[in-house]
Design a protein around this motif. Structure first.
Motif, PDB file in Angstrom:
ATOM      1  N   GLY A   1       0.802  -1.223   0.000  1.00  0.00           N
ATOM      2  CA  GLY A   1       0.000   0.000   0.000  1.00  0.00           C
ATOM      3  C   GLY A   1       0.833   1.269   0.000  1.00  0.00           C
ATOM      4  N   ARG A   2       2.076   1.176   0.419  1.00  0.00           N
ATOM      5  CA  ARG A   2       2.975   2.340   0.421  1.00  0.00           C
ATOM      6  C   ARG A   2       3.575   2.624  -0.954  1.00  0.00           C
ATOM      7  N   LEU A   3       3.461   1.672  -1.853  1.00  0.00           N
ATOM      8  CA  LEU A   3       4.105   1.820  -3.158  1.00  0.00           C
ATOM      9  C   LEU A   3       3.314   2.726  -4.083  1.00  0.00           C
ATOM     10  N   SER A   4       4.030   3.408  -4.927  1.00  0.00           N
ATOM     11  CA  SER A   4       3.399   4.197  -5.979  1.00  0.00           C
ATOM     12  C   SER A   4       4.072   3.846  -7.302  1.00  0.00           C
ATOM     13  N   TYR A   5       3.277   3.891  -8.358  1.00  0.00           N
ATOM     14  CA  TYR A   5       3.756   3.556  -9.699  1.00  0.00           C
ATOM     15  C   TYR A   5       4.376   4.792 -10.329  1.00  0.00           C
ATOM     16  N   ARG A   6       5.270   4.583 -11.256  1.00  0.00           N
ATOM     17  CA  ARG A   6       5.963   5.699 -11.917  1.00  0.00           C
ATOM     18  C   ARG A   6       4.992   6.619 -12.636  1.00  0.00           C
ATOM     19  N   ASP A   7       3.855   6.113 -13.051  1.00  0.00           N
ATOM     20  CA  ASP A   7       2.815   6.929 -13.668  1.00  0.00           C
ATOM     21  C   ASP A   7       1.832   7.321 -12.559  1.00  0.00           C
ATOM     22  N   PRO A   8       1.801   8.595 -12.163  1.00  0.00           N
ATOM     23  CA  PRO A   8       0.972   8.995 -11.027  1.00  0.00           C
ATOM     24  C   PRO A   8      -0.528   8.827 -11.251  1.00  0.00           C
ATOM     25  N   ARG A   9      -0.950   8.583 -12.489  1.00  0.00           N
ATOM     26  CA  ARG A   9      -2.375   8.374 -12.759  1.00  0.00           C
ATOM     27  C   ARG A   9      -2.831   6.976 -12.359  1.00  0.00           C
ATOM     28  N   ALA A  10      -1.888   6.068 -12.114  1.00  0.00           N
ATOM     29  CA  ALA A  10      -2.222   4.678 -11.805  1.00  0.00           C
ATOM     30  C   ALA A  10      -2.108   4.419 -10.306  1.00  0.00           C
ATOM     31  N   ASP A  11      -2.892   3.477  -9.841  1.00  0.00           N
ATOM     32  CA  ASP A  11      -2.832   3.029  -8.446  1.00  0.00           C
ATOM     33  C   ASP A  11      -2.221   1.639  -8.396  1.00  0.00           C
ATOM     34  N   VAL A  12      -1.362   1.398  -7.409  1.00  0.00           N
ATOM     35  CA  VAL A  12      -0.812   0.062  -7.197  1.00  0.00           C
ATOM     36  C   VAL A  12      -1.850  -0.732  -6.419  1.00  0.00           C
ATOM     37  N   ARG A  13      -2.156  -1.931  -6.924  1.00  0.00           N
ATOM     38  CA  ARG A  13      -3.162  -2.773  -6.269  1.00  0.00           C
ATOM     39  C   ARG A  13      -2.640  -4.187  -6.130  1.00  0.00           C
ATOM     40  N   VAL A  14      -3.116  -4.869  -5.123  1.00  0.00           N
ATOM     41  CA  VAL A  14      -2.855  -6.292  -4.936  1.00  0.00           C
ATOM     42  C   VAL A  14      -4.163  -6.994  -5.265  1.00  0.00           C
ATOM     43  N   LEU A  15      -4.123  -7.862  -6.278  1.00  0.00           N
ATOM     44  CA  LEU A  15      -5.322  -8.551  -6.749  1.00  0.00           C
ATOM     45  C   LEU A  15      -5.061 -10.051  -6.807  1.00  0.00           C
ATOM     46  N   PRO A  16      -6.121 -10.859  -6.804  1.00  0.00           N
ATOM     47  CA  PRO A  16      -5.938 -12.303  -6.975  1.00  0.00           C
ATOM     48  C   PRO A  16      -5.269 -12.602  -8.315  1.00  0.00           C
ATOM     49  N   THR A  17      -4.385 -13.569  -8.309  1.00  0.00           N
ATOM     50  CA  THR A  17      -3.595 -13.905  -9.494  1.00  0.00           C
ATOM     51  C   THR A  17      -4.464 -14.155 -10.722  1.00  0.00           C
ATOM     52  N   MET A  18      -5.489 -14.956 -10.587  1.00  0.00           N
ATOM     53  CA  MET A  18      -6.293 -15.308 -11.765  1.00  0.00           C
ATOM     54  C   MET A  18      -7.058 -14.096 -12.305  1.00  0.00           C
ATOM     55  N   HIS A  19      -7.438 -13.175 -11.439  1.00  0.00           N
ATOM     56  CA  HIS A  19      -8.089 -11.946 -11.915  1.00  0.00           C
ATOM     57  C   HIS A  19      -7.117 -11.146 -12.783  1.00  0.00           C
ATOM     58  N   VAL A  20      -5.870 -11.083 -12.333  1.00  0.00           N
ATOM     59  CA  VAL A  20      -4.848 -10.351 -13.085  1.00  0.00           C
ATOM     60  C   VAL A  20      -4.573 -11.053 -14.410  1.00  0.00           C
ATOM     61  N   VAL A  21      -4.352 -12.345 -14.365  1.00  0.00           N
ATOM     62  CA  VAL A  21      -4.024 -13.103 -15.583  1.00  0.00           C
ATOM     63  C   VAL A  21      -5.126 -12.948 -16.625  1.00  0.00           C
ATOM     64  N   ASP A  22      -6.374 -13.012 -16.190  1.00  0.00           N
ATOM     65  CA  ASP A  22      -7.493 -12.888 -17.129  1.00  0.00           C
ATOM     66  C   ASP A  22      -7.598 -11.486 -17.727  1.00  0.00           C
ATOM     67  N   SER A  23      -7.013 -10.483 -17.067  1.00  0.00           N
ATOM     68  CA  SER A  23      -7.111  -9.095 -17.522  1.00  0.00           C
ATOM     69  C   SER A  23      -5.994  -8.682 -18.475  1.00  0.00           C
ATOM     70  N   LEU A  24      -4.950  -9.486 -18.602  1.00  0.00           N
ATOM     71  CA  LEU A  24      -3.768  -9.094 -19.379  1.00  0.00           C
ATOM     72  C   LEU A  24      -3.900  -9.429 -20.859  1.00  0.00           C
ATOM     73  N   THR A  25      -3.057  -8.793 -21.652  1.00  0.00           N
ATOM     74  CA  THR A  25      -2.959  -9.146 -23.066  1.00  0.00           C
ATOM     75  C   THR A  25      -2.361 -10.549 -23.165  1.00  0.00           C
ATOM     76  N   ALA A  26      -2.410 -11.144 -24.334  1.00  0.00           N
ATOM     77  CA  ALA A  26      -1.861 -12.493 -24.520  1.00  0.00           C
ATOM     78  C   ALA A  26      -0.373 -12.532 -24.173  1.00  0.00           C
TER      79      ALA A  26
END
Length: 133
Positions: free
Chosen positions: A71-96
């Motif tokens: 929760g203390r981390l910030s991404y290099r792009d200030p418009r984005a939020d760093v989140r911790v999500l379930p692995t399969m949710h992330v995998v399903d959301s990514l490009t091939a």
């Protein structure tokens, strides 16, 4: 950990500049950890030859982190939020391509190896093309 950019889930990424090590570049991508990211090791290395240049992607794993630390981390792009999500949710959301890198990296992390991906093919050892890149 992922970056949430206006509802689009992405794996945190950044450039490795000349003379910079991938671990140093990773520290520039995610900031806010008191002692820097607790990097564990490189788990995957991907190489794709584009028309004019070769793109090399290093996938690094951190040591386990608490939600509070994340929760203390910030991404290099200030418009984005760093989140911790379930692995399969992330995998399903990514490009091939992103999905392939993440799944190969997770497998390599579990086996203690490094995955090498060349042109979409996962390999167990590094080739001369990746060494020269």
């Amino acid at each position: 950990m992922v970056a949430d950019l206006f509802g689009t889930i992405i794996v945190p990424t950044g450039s490795v500049h000349d003379g910079q090590k991938p671990a140093e570049a990773a520290q520039d991508v995610l900031r806010g950890a008191p002692d820097g990211l607790p990097l564990l090791r490189r788990v995957a290395l991907s190489c794709v030859q584009m028309r004019r240049r070769k793109i090399i992607t290093h996938v690094l794993a951190t040591e386990p982190m608490t939600r509070e630390d994340a929760g203390r981390l910030s991404y290099r792009d200030p418009r984005a939020d760093v989140r911790v999500l379930p692995t399969m949710h992330v995998v399903d959301s990514l490009t091939a391509g992103g999905r392939q890198r993440v799944l190969a990296a997770l497998q390599a992390l579990a086996t203690g190896e490094t995955a090498y991906i060349e042109g979409g093919v996962v390999r167990r050892s590094i080739s001369a093309d990746l060494v020269q890149g």
